[in-house]
Design a protein around this motif. Structure first.
Motif, PDB file in Angstrom:
ATOM      1  N   ASP A 260       0.992  -1.145   0.295  1.00  0.00           N
ATOM      2  CA  ASP A 260       0.137   0.500   0.484  1.00  0.00           C
ATOM      3  C   ASP A 260       0.800   1.178   0.028  1.00  0.00           C
ATOM      4  OD1 ASP A 260      -2.765  -1.718   0.026  1.00  0.00           O
ATOM      5  OD2 ASP A 260      -2.318  -1.595   1.976  1.00  0.00           O
ATOM      6  N   ALA A 261       0.682   1.945  -0.425  1.00  0.00           N
ATOM      7  CA  ALA A 261       1.172   4.020  -0.552  1.00  0.00           C
ATOM      8  C   ALA A 261       0.311   5.021  -0.781  1.00  0.00           C
ATOM      9  CB  ALA A 261       2.064   3.867  -2.174  1.00  0.00           C
ATOM     10  N   ILE A 262       0.983   5.858  -0.405  1.00  0.00           N
ATOM     11  CA  ILE A 262       0.525   6.816  -0.573  1.00  0.00           C
ATOM     12  C   ILE A 262       1.126   7.667  -1.031  1.00  0.00           C
ATOM     13  CG2 ILE A 262      -0.573   9.399   1.076  1.00  0.00           C
ATOM     14  CD1 ILE A 262      -0.740   7.253   3.254  1.00  0.00           C
ATOM     15  N   PHE A 263       0.181   8.650  -2.436  1.00  0.00           N
ATOM     16  CA  PHE A 263       1.070   9.418  -3.562  1.00  0.00           C
ATOM     17  C   PHE A 263       0.586  11.075  -3.272  1.00  0.00           C
ATOM     18  CE2 PHE A 263       2.177   5.526  -5.044  1.00  0.00           C
ATOM     19  CZ  PHE A 263       3.609   5.724  -5.648  1.00  0.00           C
ATOM     20  N   PHE A 264       1.860  12.057  -2.727  1.00  0.00           N
ATOM     21  CA  PHE A 264       1.694  13.546  -2.783  1.00  0.00           C
ATOM     22  C   PHE A 264       2.546  14.048  -3.613  1.00  0.00           C
ATOM     23  CE2 PHE A 264      -0.103  12.453   1.433  1.00  0.00           C
ATOM     24  CZ  PHE A 264      -1.163  13.662   1.680  1.00  0.00           C
ATOM     25  N   VAL A 265       1.268  14.732  -5.136  1.00  0.00           N
ATOM     26  CA  VAL A 265       1.957  15.159  -5.896  1.00  0.00           C
ATOM     27  C   VAL A 265       1.574  16.631  -6.380  1.00  0.00           C
ATOM     28  CG1 VAL A 265       1.550  12.835  -7.529  1.00  0.00           C
ATOM     29  CG2 VAL A 265      -0.179  13.966  -7.761  1.00  0.00           C
TER      30      VAL A 265
END
Length: 483
Positions: A260-265
């Motif tokens: 699982d991952a959280i990306f902030f772009v």
């Protein structure tokens, strides 16, 4: 003559006591006295029974509905000890903690004097114990967590005095977290990717992790060969430099195995081809430019059209935010779902703009209005991607906003940014009963309104009401003259 005057005076006095005016006044006095006596008796009765009602506008001394539901579902025998000298209880602490005593027969509140029983807490914890603190004990497992006095408040530096001012009360937040800690054997671990100019984790965010029983550590993919096995959630927070081919490969491998991952772009992301390829593989495009909101209802202010206040969809990541708080997306780029999705991928939109938004291609432009090359919206500002991987499931959250995790947006209690990041981590790591309770502000609550609401109120108070009173006055004058 004098006798006659005295007789008349006596007659007048006697008749005054028999007048309707006197009788009415006496009746009113008697009723007022009776009401005062009743109120005093009710106050004494309520005080004797210890009945209290929280009449503060934001329920400072009441538990949230989330906490009540959480406590009602506790299956362990939990004791909350308020460590305080007898008679020295802080009223705010007492009023909040006593609420826990009536929700579940397995959860009890007890008061313990640390002066009279100096070694009481040492049977559970090794912390140095002080007064005005709490100790939460799971009586079934003997697991305990100590909450020191200083952790029960939020602090901010006063820019005038350079001293720390107390701004919030964290009793409920800390007790909930302690109960979660002593009843949960599998707490989440978050690894934050470093080495590519990522936005750093602030001290406030670190404290937020700690308060919510989240273990957080940094992880450099430049020196590692794989993501650590104990990683529950990988946080990739706005890298400014691209991943290498090797890094991209093992991050993709981590996700393909159910990670699982959280990306902030942000608007820099599209210049990083390997980061973009990773997002594209899971069906997410980052739109060029930065989003400008054309509908002031969805901004903090019409003067700041890039400080977005998006529409919030129904989703478990925003379960305690929707219809209660705003989420602020500061200087965000638009997201879009690709058309070439694999059949195994499911996407859920969480945050989005209005249909009047547009993406400004020239991020250095000084013109806020839409220009010829700008891209029209609606834009997604936050979404979740899920893909089944055998018996596991990959979950990816993608959020946008250059300063989304900065302190000013995490600390503000009317904003839901802090709740969103904690909710996302808890949901991904399987913490179904975890809470995200923020501190209670000690300031008097202020009414928050968006620009459209302010404009409507201004129209009514500045234009319509004066016109109404003017028209009423003219009507009255005209009618009187006609008479």
């Amino acid at each position: 003559m004098s006798e006659k005057r005295e007789h008349n005076l006596g007659k007048k006095i006697k008749s005054s006591f028999q007048s309707r005016k006197f009788k009415g006044g006496a009746y009113a006095t008697i009723i007022s006295s009776v009401v005062i006596v009743i109120v005093l008796l009710i106050n004494l009765f309520v005080q004797e029974l210890g009945i209290k009602k929280d009449l503060t506008a934001d329920g400072k001394y009441s538990l949230t509905e989330e906490t009540k539901d959480f406590i009602k579902n506790i299956n362990h025998n939990i004791t909350i000890y308020y460590l305080v000298e007898s008679g020295g209880e802080i009223d705010e602490f007492k009023r909040i903690v006593d609420n826990y005593d009536n929700l579940n027969s397995k959860v009890s509140v007890k008061y313990k004097d640390p002066v009279q029983y100096p070694k009481f807490a040492t049977q559970y914890v090794e912390d140095e114990i002080g007064a005005q603190s709490f100790l939460v004990v799971n009586e079934d497992t003997n697991v305990a967590k100590y909450i020191p006095y200083q952790n029960l408040f939020d602090y901010e530096i006063n820019s005038s005095t350079y001293q720390y001012d107390v701004t919030g009360l964290k009793v409920e937040e800390q007790i909930d977290a302690a109960i979660s800690f002593v009843t949960n054997e599998d707490l989440p671990t978050v690894y934050t990717l470093t080495g590519h100019g990522e936005a750093s984790v602030t001290s406030y965010l670190s404290g937020l992790y700690k308060d919510n029983n989240i273990t957080a550590t940094e992880f450099s993919s430049l020196t590692a060969q794989s993501v650590p096995e104990d990683c529950d959630v990988l946080l990739i927070n706005m890298p400014q430099y691209d991943l290498t081919e090797e890094e991209t490969a093992f991050l993709k491998d981590y996700l393909a195995k159910g990670g699982d991952a959280i990306f902030f772009v942000d608007y820099v992301t599209n210049s990083l081809p390997n980061v973009v390829s990773l997002l594209n593989y899971y069906g997410v495009d980052v739109v060029d430019g930065l989003v400008v909101e054309g509908d002031s209802q969805y901004t903090i202010s019409s003067r700041y059209p890039t400080l977005l206040v998006p529409k919030i969809s129904s989703h478990e990541f925003v379960k305690n935010i929707k219809d209660k708080k705003y989420i602020v997306v500061p200087v965000g780029s638009g997201l879009a779902i690709r058309n070439d999705l694999r059949d195994t991928i499911e996407t859920n939109t969480i945050l989005k703009t209005s249909d009047k938004a547009y993406s400004k291609i020239n991020v250095n432009s000084t013109v806020a209005e839409k220009e010829e090359n700008d891209i029209p919206g609606t834009f997604i500002l936050g979404l979740e991607v899920k893909e089944a991987v055998g018996e596991k499931e990959t979950r990816i959250a993608v959020y946008t906003g250059k300063a989304f995790l900065e302190d000013q947006y995490l600390k503000t209690t009317s904003f839901g940014n802090a709740d969103l990041i904690i909710n996302t981590i808890n949901a991904m790591s399987g913490q179904e009963n975890a809470l995200s309770i923020r501190s209670t502000s000690l300031d008097e609550p202020m009414v928050s309104m968006n620009t459209a609401q302010k404009d409507r109120i201004g129209l009514v108070t500045v234009v319509l009401l004066p016109l109404f009173f003017l028209a009423t006055g003219i009507t009255v004058v005209v009618r009187r003259r006609r008479k």
